[in-house]
Scaffold this motif. Structure first.
Motif, PDB file in Angstrom:
ATOM      1  N   ARG A   1      34.785  28.002  38.108  1.00 30.78           N
ATOM      2  CA  ARG A   1      33.781  28.354  39.120  1.00 30.78           C
ATOM      3  C   ARG A   1      32.876  27.203  39.531  1.00 30.78           C
ATOM      4  O   ARG A   1      32.056  27.364  40.439  1.00 30.78           O
ATOM      5  CB  ARG A   1      32.953  29.539  38.618  1.00 30.78           C
TER       6      ARG A   1
ATOM      7  N   THR B   1      37.919  25.860  46.192  1.00 36.77           N
ATOM      8  CA  THR B   1      37.397  27.221  46.350  1.00 36.77           C
ATOM      9  C   THR B   1      38.134  28.195  45.437  1.00 36.77           C
ATOM     10  O   THR B   1      39.282  27.956  45.038  1.00 36.77           O
ATOM     11  CB  THR B   1      37.534  27.700  47.801  1.00 36.77           C
ATOM     12  N   LEU B   2      37.487  29.327  45.121  1.00 36.00           N
ATOM     13  CA  LEU B   2      38.120  30.332  44.267  1.00 36.00           C
ATOM     14  C   LEU B   2      39.374  30.902  44.931  1.00 36.00           C
ATOM     15  O   LEU B   2      40.380  31.159  44.254  1.00 36.00           O
ATOM     16  CB  LEU B   2      37.117  31.453  43.966  1.00 36.00           C
ATOM     17  N   ALA B   3      39.318  31.111  46.239  1.00 40.42           N
ATOM     18  CA  ALA B   3      40.492  31.627  46.946  1.00 40.42           C
ATOM     19  C   ALA B   3      41.662  30.660  46.820  1.00 40.42           C
ATOM     20  O   ALA B   3      42.812  31.071  46.594  1.00 40.42           O
ATOM     21  CB  ALA B   3      40.150  31.857  48.417  1.00 40.42           C
TER      22      ALA B   3
ATOM     23  N   VAL C   1      35.440  38.624  41.331  1.00 33.89           N
ATOM     24  CA  VAL C   1      35.150  37.901  42.570  1.00 33.89           C
ATOM     25  C   VAL C   1      35.072  38.926  43.689  1.00 33.89           C
ATOM     26  O   VAL C   1      35.404  40.102  43.521  1.00 33.89           O
ATOM     27  CB  VAL C   1      36.237  36.852  42.877  1.00 33.89           C
ATOM     28  N   SER C   2      34.666  38.485  44.860  1.00 30.74           N
ATOM     29  CA  SER C   2      34.596  39.398  45.994  1.00 30.74           C
ATOM     30  C   SER C   2      36.000  39.720  46.498  1.00 30.74           C
ATOM     31  O   SER C   2      36.936  38.925  46.347  1.00 30.74           O
ATOM     32  CB  SER C   2      33.767  38.774  47.115  1.00 30.74           C
TER      33      SER C   2
ATOM     34  N   ASN D   1      36.901  39.760  49.542  1.00 25.16           N
ATOM     35  CA  ASN D   1      37.235  38.791  50.596  1.00 25.16           C
ATOM     36  C   ASN D   1      37.892  37.534  50.034  1.00 25.16           C
ATOM     37  O   ASN D   1      38.745  36.922  50.685  1.00 25.16           O
ATOM     38  CB  ASN D   1      35.983  38.407  51.381  1.00 25.16           C
ATOM     39  N   THR D   2      37.489  37.135  48.818  1.00 23.70           N
ATOM     40  CA  THR D   2      38.085  35.959  48.186  1.00 23.70           C
ATOM     41  C   THR D   2      39.568  36.189  47.923  1.00 23.70           C
ATOM     42  O   THR D   2      40.425  35.347  48.220  1.00 23.70           O
ATOM     43  CB  THR D   2      37.349  35.625  46.875  1.00 23.70           C
TER      44      THR D   2
ATOM     45  N   GLU E   1      41.529  36.356  51.183  1.00 28.71           N
ATOM     46  CA  GLU E   1      41.789  35.014  51.728  1.00 28.71           C
ATOM     47  C   GLU E   1      42.974  34.360  51.025  1.00 28.71           C
ATOM     48  O   GLU E   1      43.825  33.724  51.658  1.00 28.71           O
ATOM     49  CB  GLU E   1      40.545  34.133  51.603  1.00 28.71           C
TER      50      GLU E   1
END
Length: 463
Positions: free
Chosen positions: A8, A13-15, A49-50, A52-53, A56
């Motif tokens: 993190r 990025t996480l995605a 995580v979200s 959205n992540t 993506e």
């Protein structure tokens, strides 16, 4: 979860991390064709995580064809993704060579960068970028900026007495690129490129890389020995008539005439490399060979040795029948030089600041040449002789009876002396073993004196 370990605090990025982990699992066969991936909401919950992540990451996998997803159905691994893993290559750490510090550095072809007006140049460069029209922020074409080509034509008239149309001048990224393009343009399979022997080893390699069969012709105190030109197998001649590299001779009128006659009779081009004749200390620069027959001579010039090597701006004067082929080659090589440096150089030429810089440096380099000759005479007596015209940024010195080969150069390096035997630039070995090249342009008087003393001591120990 799913073998995904998120970092993190990384820049990635996480995605992107989720995407890369799943992709590796698919190509390694850990995830099989048809396997179902978890829903975005579920995987987001598992990874904290979200949604959205995860969405993506799935979007990236879908766009590249790693997963198949249809409305109302589950997301599955696409077929045909597994790759056999190649044998693990053993990575060896590169052997980094430390920067070598010489006590005496007689490198050839190096101008004194300490004397270049950097502040003025940066002003010109910034002004050129600020004032450049929008069109110059795009591609401006393989010939070069018209303003620079016009100023080079004026410069050649002032400095060489050479009248040339600006449309025959093509800007290059230095003389080396010019020779690369000319070799590509002129080399014909099964035919020879005639070169001086000795000649610059770097330029020789350029010609060889393009498949040219090299035919060496020896040089003497006056340059290329044109009486040795013969046969009809040549496609080009590479020559340095104004200051032969490395021995320094000026090609006399009779040999120039014979060389041009040879080019006409054999339907070939002469490549004239005028690499440093601006710096001549016993008169004005020598008139280019190009002035005798611009239809047969391709003139190559450079600003790297006048100003600074990193500038990478040179030029060629081309006969009109080569314009179209040159434009095509340059377009598919690198298109053009950066326009702002071209514009800055055009202004430097237009305001005659280059003229004044050359005049100043000619005085400085001329003095340094005399210091080198005087110091050598004081230490070596009459055991040596200088070759060539009083010009350029290096001297060729001959010590009859001595032998300067690669072993000698290596031993000099071990003693902190960088020097080049002429033998290094010879094609037919053994003819110039008694000669050394000493570059002096980048050295001040004290550096020259101390360097010659070190060289003298080392040579004396070799007896």
């Amino acid at each position: 979860m799913w073998g995904i370990e998120l970092q993190r605090h990384e820049d990635l990025t996480l995605a992107r991390q989720i995407y890369q982990t799943l992709r590796v699992q698919m190509t390694a066969g850990q995830l099989q064709p048809g396997d179902v991936l978890p829903a975005t909401r579920e995987l987001a919950r598992q990874l904290a995580v979200s949604r959205n992540t995860v969405y993506e990451a799935y979007e990236m996998l879908s766009a590249e064809g790693y997963i198949v997803s249809r409305p109302g159905s589950k997301t599955r691994v696409a077929p045909g993704l597994k790759l056999e893993q190649p044998p693990l290559a053993v990575e060896t750490a590169p052997q980094l060579q430390p920067a070598y510090s010489y006590k005496a550095d007689f490198k050839t072809g190096q101008p004194d960068l300490r004397c270049f007006p950097k502040h003025l140049w940066l002003q010109l460069l910034r002004r050129a970028a600020e004032q450049a029209p929008a069109a110059e922020w795009g591609y401006t074409g393989p010939a070069g900026l018209p303003a620079l080509r016009a100023e080079i034509a004026s410069w050649l008239l002032r400095s060489r007495g050479l009248t040339v149309l600006s449309q025959n001048i093509f800007v290059t990224a230095g003389a080396t690129q010019a020779l690369h393009l000319l070799a590509e343009l002129l080399c014909v399979e099964g035919r020879e490129i005639i070169v001086e022997d000795p000649c610059h080893s770097g330029m020789l390699r350029v010609l060889e890389q393009h498949g040219g069969h090299i035919r060496p012709v020896p040089v003497d105190h006056q340059g290329l020995q044109t009486e040795n030109l013969h046969g009809k197998q040549a496609c080009a001649v590479y020559v340095t008539p104004s200051h032969q590299f490395p021995l320094g001779g000026i090609l006399p009128a009779g040999r120039r005439t014979e060389l041009i006659r040879f080019a006409r009779e054999n339907d070939l081009y002469l490549i004239e490399d005028d690499y440093d004749s601006e710096f001549r200390y016993s008169g004005p620069p020598v008139a280019p060979l190009c002035s005798m027959d611009p239809a047969r001579v391709i003139y190559v010039g450079t600003f790297s040795k006048i100003l600074f090597p990193a500038l990478r701006i040179g030029y060629v004067i081309l006969p009109p029948d080569l314009h179209s082929s040159w434009r095509q080659l340059r377009t598919y090589a690198d298109v053009q030089n950066p326009p702002f440096e071209q514009a800055a150089l055009a202004e430097y030429l237009r305001t005659r600041k280059l003229d004044r810089h050359v005049q100043q440096m000619r005085r400085i380099y001329g003095h340094r040449r005399q210091v080198l000759l005087h110091t050598a005479a004081g230490l070596f007596g009459n055991t040596w002789q200088a070759w060539g015209d009083a010009a350029g940024l290096h001297l060729a010195l001959e010590f009859p009876g001595r032998r300067f080969d690669q072993d000698f150069a290596r031993h000099c390096k071990e003693k902190g002396i960088r020097i080049t035997p002429v033998e290094q630039h010879s094609i037919c070995k053994g003819r110039h073993l008694a000669k050394l090249l000493l570059g002096y342009g980048h050295l001040d008087a004290s550096e020259i004196i101390s360097g010659i003393r070190l060289l003298h001591d080392h040579i004396q120990k070799q007896v």
